[in-house]
Scaffold this motif. Structure first.
Motif, PDB file in Angstrom:
ATOM      1  N   ASP A  48      35.846  34.294 -33.762  1.00 49.62           N
ATOM      2  CA  ASP A  48      35.240  33.169 -34.480  1.00 49.62           C
ATOM      3  C   ASP A  48      34.113  33.684 -35.375  1.00 49.62           C
ATOM      4  O   ASP A  48      32.992  33.894 -34.921  1.00 49.62           O
ATOM      5  N   LEU A  50      33.388  32.048 -38.356  1.00 50.27           N
ATOM      6  CA  LEU A  50      32.999  30.965 -39.264  1.00 50.27           C
ATOM      7  C   LEU A  50      31.508  30.635 -39.262  1.00 50.27           C
ATOM      8  O   LEU A  50      30.987  30.187 -40.293  1.00 50.27           O
ATOM      9  N   PRO A  51      30.765  30.835 -38.155  1.00 48.13           N
ATOM     10  CA  PRO A  51      29.326  30.565 -38.246  1.00 48.13           C
ATOM     11  C   PRO A  51      28.633  31.369 -39.346  1.00 48.13           C
ATOM     12  O   PRO A  51      27.675  30.889 -39.961  1.00 48.13           O
ATOM     13  N   MET A  53      29.948  32.157 -42.232  1.00 47.25           N
ATOM     14  CA  MET A  53      30.241  31.500 -43.501  1.00 47.25           C
ATOM     15  C   MET A  53      29.249  30.371 -43.766  1.00 47.25           C
ATOM     16  O   MET A  53      28.720  30.219 -44.874  1.00 47.25           O
ATOM     17  N   GLU A  54      28.998  29.574 -42.756  1.00 52.82           N
ATOM     18  CA  GLU A  54      28.026  28.479 -42.897  1.00 52.82           C
ATOM     19  C   GLU A  54      26.641  29.024 -43.210  1.00 52.82           C
ATOM     20  O   GLU A  54      25.931  28.497 -44.070  1.00 52.82           O
ATOM     21  N   ALA A  55      26.250  30.100 -42.541  1.00 52.13           N
ATOM     22  CA  ALA A  55      24.925  30.682 -42.756  1.00 52.13           C
ATOM     23  C   ALA A  55      24.770  31.254 -44.158  1.00 52.13           C
ATOM     24  O   ALA A  55      23.660  31.308 -44.706  1.00 52.13           O
ATOM     25  N   ASN A  57      25.791  29.971 -46.920  1.00 49.77           N
ATOM     26  CA  ASN A  57      25.664  28.952 -47.966  1.00 49.77           C
ATOM     27  C   ASN A  57      24.317  29.021 -48.673  1.00 49.77           C
ATOM     28  O   ASN A  57      24.241  29.007 -49.900  1.00 49.77           O
ATOM     29  N   ARG A  58      23.246  29.096 -47.919  1.00 52.00           N
ATOM     30  CA  ARG A  58      21.918  29.125 -48.547  1.00 52.00           C
ATOM     31  C   ARG A  58      21.698  30.443 -49.299  1.00 52.00           C
ATOM     32  O   ARG A  58      20.966  30.477 -50.293  1.00 52.00           O
ATOM     33  N   LEU A  98      34.423  35.939 -45.859  1.00 59.38           N
ATOM     34  CA  LEU A  98      33.425  34.919 -45.549  1.00 59.38           C
ATOM     35  C   LEU A  98      32.631  34.495 -46.781  1.00 59.38           C
ATOM     36  O   LEU A  98      32.027  33.423 -46.798  1.00 59.38           O
ATOM     37  N   PRO A 102      30.965  30.298 -49.769  1.00 56.58           N
ATOM     38  CA  PRO A 102      29.543  30.216 -50.131  1.00 56.58           C
ATOM     39  C   PRO A 102      29.245  30.744 -51.529  1.00 56.58           C
ATOM     40  O   PRO A 102      28.440  30.157 -52.263  1.00 56.58           O
ATOM     41  N   TYR A 105      31.143  28.236 -54.381  1.00 55.68           N
ATOM     42  CA  TYR A 105      30.565  26.908 -54.540  1.00 55.68           C
ATOM     43  C   TYR A 105      29.108  26.949 -54.969  1.00 55.68           C
ATOM     44  O   TYR A 105      28.618  26.016 -55.608  1.00 55.68           O
TER      45      TYR A 105
END
Length: 213
Positions: A48, A50-51, A53-55, A57-58, A98, A102, A105
């Motif tokens: 896993d 994906l965390p 990928m979220e991190a 974004n910023r 990953l 981010p 977008y």
């Protein structure tokens, strides 16, 4: 766990006046920004991821803003974009993937994408024209040693088929990535190749506003 640990940020901006032909009335400005960060999944297989990928974004948003500032042009001047990643030897290619969401977008948001193609057809783009950042952001990635160069692809921000804007920018961060690091990259350009003359769809002939033509 803090997944983001940035060691370096590397920025480059260039102006291309000619490629052996006549000097351009307006030089082509291209820029790239690369962040060198620790790869939290290096040296092991993690199902896993994906965390991260979220991190990221910023990180993407900050890099996009910093690149635009370094290029010293208004947002409306950006006509091409691309992204990429270099993964240190203790990581795997999927870790570079990953960056797809981010990084892409981030630039599209900066350039005014609303996520609604119909809105652009109605003339509701941020520039008051028929769209901004409708095209998918091209990407590439590879595993490499410190100092590895990556040719980051560039295409037109509103239509991937605009042939004059097919380009690539070589990006290399000296000494990076270390085996347990990632280098994530964004690139932007302010126009077509300086001597573009091979036909195809022209930027001023975009008509479908579907991200392609």
């Amino acid at each position: 766990m803090n997944l983001i640990d940035i060691r370096r940020v590397f920025t480059q901006v260039e102006d291309i006046h000619h490629e052996g032909g006549p000097r351009a009335a307006q030089p082509l400005r291209r820029g790239a920004i690369a962040a060198v960060l620790t790869n939290p999944y290096a040296g092991r297989y993690e199902p896993d991821i994906l965390p991260m990928m979220e991190a990221l974004n910023r990180v993407g948003l900050d890099m996009a803003r910093r690149l635009l500032a370094a290029m010293a042009v208004p947002v409306e001047a950006i006509q091409g974009y691309g992204k990429g990643a270099i993964i240190g030897a203790a990581g795997e290619l999927e870790h570079g993937a990953l960056w797809h969401v981010p990084g892409g977008y981030a630039m599209r948001e900066l350039l005014g994408w609303k996520g609604d193609a119909a809105a652009y057809k109605r003339g509701e783009g941020s520039s008051g024209q028929s769209g901004n950042a409708l095209a998918i952001v091209p990407s590439t990635k590879k595993v490499g040693a410190p100092g590895t160069a990556l040719d980051v692809p560039l295409t037109h921000i509103n239509a991937s088929y605009v042939r004059s804007h097919f380009d690539a920018m070589e990006v290399r961060v000296p000494g990076a990535p270390k085996p347990d690091e990632l280098v994530v990259i964004l690139a932007m350009s302010c126009g077509a190749r300086v001597h573009a003359r091979v036909g195809g769809l022209a930027a001023d002939a975009i008509a479908k506003w579907d991200g392609q033509r």
